[in-house]
Design a protein around this motif. Structure first.
Motif, PDB file in Angstrom:
ATOM      1  N   GLN A 166      -1.605 -10.225   0.099  1.00 16.52           N
ATOM      2  CA  GLN A 166      -2.395  -9.843  -1.056  1.00 16.52           C
ATOM      3  C   GLN A 166      -2.939 -11.083  -1.750  1.00 16.52           C
ATOM      4  O   GLN A 166      -2.283 -12.132  -1.792  1.00 16.52           O
ATOM      5  N   GLY A 215      -8.638   2.385  -2.823  1.00 20.48           N
ATOM      6  CA  GLY A 215      -7.852   2.211  -1.616  1.00 20.48           C
ATOM      7  C   GLY A 215      -8.327   3.073  -0.465  1.00 20.48           C
ATOM      8  O   GLY A 215      -8.964   4.111  -0.668  1.00 20.48           O
ATOM      9  N   PRO A 238      -9.393  -7.485  -0.551  1.00 21.80           N
ATOM     10  CA  PRO A 238      -8.353  -6.484  -0.810  1.00 21.80           C
ATOM     11  C   PRO A 238      -6.994  -6.974  -0.331  1.00 21.80           C
ATOM     12  O   PRO A 238      -6.889  -7.939   0.439  1.00 21.80           O
ATOM     13  N   SER A 239      -5.945  -6.326  -0.771  1.00 20.09           N
ATOM     14  CA  SER A 239      -4.643  -6.538  -0.144  1.00 20.09           C
ATOM     15  C   SER A 239      -4.657  -5.795   1.191  1.00 20.09           C
ATOM     16  O   SER A 239      -5.325  -4.775   1.349  1.00 20.09           O
ATOM     17  N   LEU A 280      -5.851  -0.797   2.958  1.00 17.09           N
ATOM     18  CA  LEU A 280      -6.555  -1.777   2.144  1.00 17.09           C
ATOM     19  C   LEU A 280      -6.662  -1.251   0.722  1.00 17.09           C
ATOM     20  O   LEU A 280      -6.913  -0.057   0.512  1.00 17.09           O
ATOM     21  N   GLN A 281      -6.501  -2.141  -0.248  1.00 11.73           N
ATOM     22  CA  GLN A 281      -6.734  -1.713  -1.624  1.00 11.73           C
ATOM     23  C   GLN A 281      -7.237  -2.884  -2.477  1.00 11.73           C
ATOM     24  O   GLN A 281      -6.807  -4.018  -2.322  1.00 11.73           O
ATOM     25  N   TRP A 282      -8.185  -2.535  -3.358  1.00  9.95           N
ATOM     26  CA  TRP A 282      -8.821  -3.491  -4.247  1.00  9.95           C
ATOM     27  C   TRP A 282      -8.383  -3.204  -5.683  1.00  9.95           C
ATOM     28  O   TRP A 282      -8.450  -2.046  -6.132  1.00  9.95           O
ATOM     29  N   SER A 283      -7.972  -4.223  -6.406  1.00  3.24           N
ATOM     30  CA  SER A 283      -7.513  -4.050  -7.779  1.00  3.24           C
ATOM     31  C   SER A 283      -8.636  -4.279  -8.781  1.00  3.24           C
ATOM     32  O   SER A 283      -9.595  -5.017  -8.509  1.00  3.24           O
ATOM     33  N   TYR A 302       0.852  -1.181   0.000  1.00  4.79           N
ATOM     34  CA  TYR A 302       0.000   0.000   0.000  1.00  4.79           C
ATOM     35  C   TYR A 302       0.889   1.232   0.000  1.00  4.79           C
ATOM     36  O   TYR A 302       1.872   1.281   0.751  1.00  4.79           O
TER      37      TYR A 302
END
Length: 525
Positions: free
Chosen positions: A387, A452, A395-396, A439-442, A268
């Motif tokens: 991740q 994110g 999310p990661s 947190l982040q979603w691709s 992140y």
């Protein structure tokens, strides 16, 4: 009478045709025919037969002769000269027949030879000005448009900051990175950078440095210079090379602490907003100290050990103002142990920092002031990430926690600070902590798009020298969405919230908050 020009010579070398056609007949070359003139029809058969014998005996290759629109074969003196010039490079020492041709086309050959010399000179000049074949140049330009809003019960403080930092601002950051390798395994990196964010809240101008963006840059031109925006400066200059057996060494006159770490324990953010959330939850241990430095790491099968030393004032010759390895160097010494896998990684880090040099930035104003008092801070950190193997609902997750212990020199203890009515050394920070979760979603709503968010606490005082916790708490959060417009262009709208940006410096019994909104457009090249 000179022997007629051989017709079959026209198509010996394709590139020569292009040269001759483009050259034409210069206006200054009066003795030379100015336009393609076909050989007399009565000599065509005789000259082509002669050339056929000549090329067969000398081994000069030819292709089918081009024809005119009417189907008749045509030849100009310029074409013939170009073909003869190319053929001479293939043939054995000139025979009597070739010498006759050279004499017949001497003027055209001289012009073509001069043009060839000019082109070769231009090519040499271009090669001299070009980068080495092992050098690559990349860069990123970011445009930041944003504003800040302030609220809370501390009316005077709110109004003051609205006036000072509430206007919309439009700034930029530019980075140019030149990477060179001499053997395919080493790296010489030079980074040029320019920006103009220092005078806004996004550059750390106030009311705290917690709203500083990761893209914020403005060169510091030294004392007595109030504004150094737009100055192009050297941001990195270091050399990294393998030693064998898994060891890699780094040395540089301007190198950052994280440039010399084998593992970065966070994924992140994919699109950085606040600088606080780019430091793996441990802003003291990963202070990103920048200056003269040396480092060494070992990495094998996912395991790694890194050690480095950076002196922010390492270029100074006065030991009282800086130096390399001195008490006033503005130095950090870091040791990291970690394990990294494609799906997850974890690392523990220890950094010893010299106070008074502004090495710790992502902290509350009270803690920042305390850590500028002469002394030493020992920072410990634990960070990691996980991740998913592919984009989806999961999310990661990146998280980190830092714990810092500060001791002060006798000079620092005598100067002290004041906090909530407590003066002298009792108001200094003895222990401080920080943490963050990102947190982040691709591939959200489209391939390459990323969503994110992060929440955490900057470095805040948790224990004072004289006892007590200092009431320095503060939470920070950010939300962003990166829209990948193309492979090289991204637009990222973002929001952030500082619940108590002044920490312990907030007026007693009052509330003061900061809310920011911005949009960043990034171009990679």
């Amino acid at each position: 009478m000179p022997r007629p020009v051989p017709l079959g010579l026209l198509s010996l070398v394709p590139w020569s045709l292009a040269v001759a056609s483009a050259a034409g007949a210069p206006a200054t070359a009066a003795p030379v025919e100015a336009a393609p003139v076909a050989a007399p029809s009565e000599t065509i058969a005789r000259t082509e037969a002669a050339l056929t014998d000549l090329m067969a005996s000398q081994g000069c290759r030819t292709n089918r002769l081009p024809t005119t629109a009417g189907g008749q074969r045509a030849l100009s003196r310029w074409n013939a000269a170009a073909m003869l010039q190319a053929c001479l490079q293939q043939l054995a020492p000139a025979t009597g027949d070739l010498q006759q041709l050279q004499h017949e086309l001497a003027a055209e050959l001289a012009v073509l030879q001069g043009q060839l010399g000019n082109e070769q000179a231009r090519l040499r000049a271009l090669e001299a000005a070009a980068f080495s074949t092992t050098t690559t140049l990349s860069g990123q330009a970011s445009f930041v448009l944003g504003t800040n809003a302030f609220s809370g019960s501390a009316a005077g403080l709110v109004q003051q900051n609205r006036q000072a930092f509430g206007a919309a601002s439009f700034s930029y950051d530019l980075q140019l990175i030149a990477d060179t390798s001499f053997n395919g395994k080493d790296l010489l990196r030079t980074t040029l950078r320019a920006g103009n964010l220092a005078s806004s809240s996004f550059g750390g101008a106030g009311p705290s440095n917690l709203s500083t963006l990761a893209a914020a840059f403005q060169e510091n031109c030294g004392f007595n210079v109030s504004n150094c925006g737009n100055a192009l400066a050297i941001d990195r200059a270091f050399y990294q090379f393998p030693l064998g057996a898994g060891f890699t060494a780094t040395i540089g006159g301007r190198v950052e602490q994280d440039d010399m770490l084998a593992l970065w324990p966070s994924v992140y953010p994919a699109s950085a907003v606040l600088d606080l959330f780019t430091l793996a939850g441990t802003p003291a241990a990963y202070s990103e100290n920048l200056g003269a430095g040396v480092g060494l790491w070992w990495a094998r099968r996912g395991f790694s050990i890194s050690a480095n030393y950076v002196a922010a004032s390492g270029n100074a010759g006065n030991a009282g103002q800086g130096g390399f390895g001195t008490a006033n160097a503005g130095a950090t010494g870091t040791v990291q142990v970690g394990y990294g896998h494609k799906a997850w990684a974890v690392a523990a880090v220890y950094t010893r920092l010299q106070n008074t040099n502004g090495l710790i930035g992502a902290a509350s104003p009270f803690t920042t002031a305390s850590l500028s008092v002469p002394g030493t801070t020992e920072a410990f950190g634990l960070s990691g990430y996980w991740q998913p193997s592919r984009a989806g609902w999961w999310p990661s997750i990146s998280a980190g926690w830092g714990l810092n212990s500060t001791t002060y020199s006798s000079r620092g203890l005598s100067s002290g600070l004041s906090n909530s009515g407590t003066g002298g050394s009792n108001g200094l920070v003895a222990t401080s902590q920080s943490w963050a979760v990102g947190l982040q979603w691709s591939d959200v709503l489209g391939k390459g798009n990323v969503l994110g968010m992060a929440v955490g606490q900057p470095i805040v005082a948790t224990r004072l020298v004289g006892g007590g916790d200092g009431q320095d708490s503060n939470l920070v959060a950010e939300w962003w969405y990166r829209l990948q417009v193309s492979d090289r262009i991204a637009v990222t709208p973002a929001l952030f919230l500082l619940s108590r940006p002044l920490g312990a410096d907030t007026p007693a019994g009052e509330q003061f908050r900061q809310f920011g909104a911005l949009i960043t457009t990034s171009f990679q090249f």
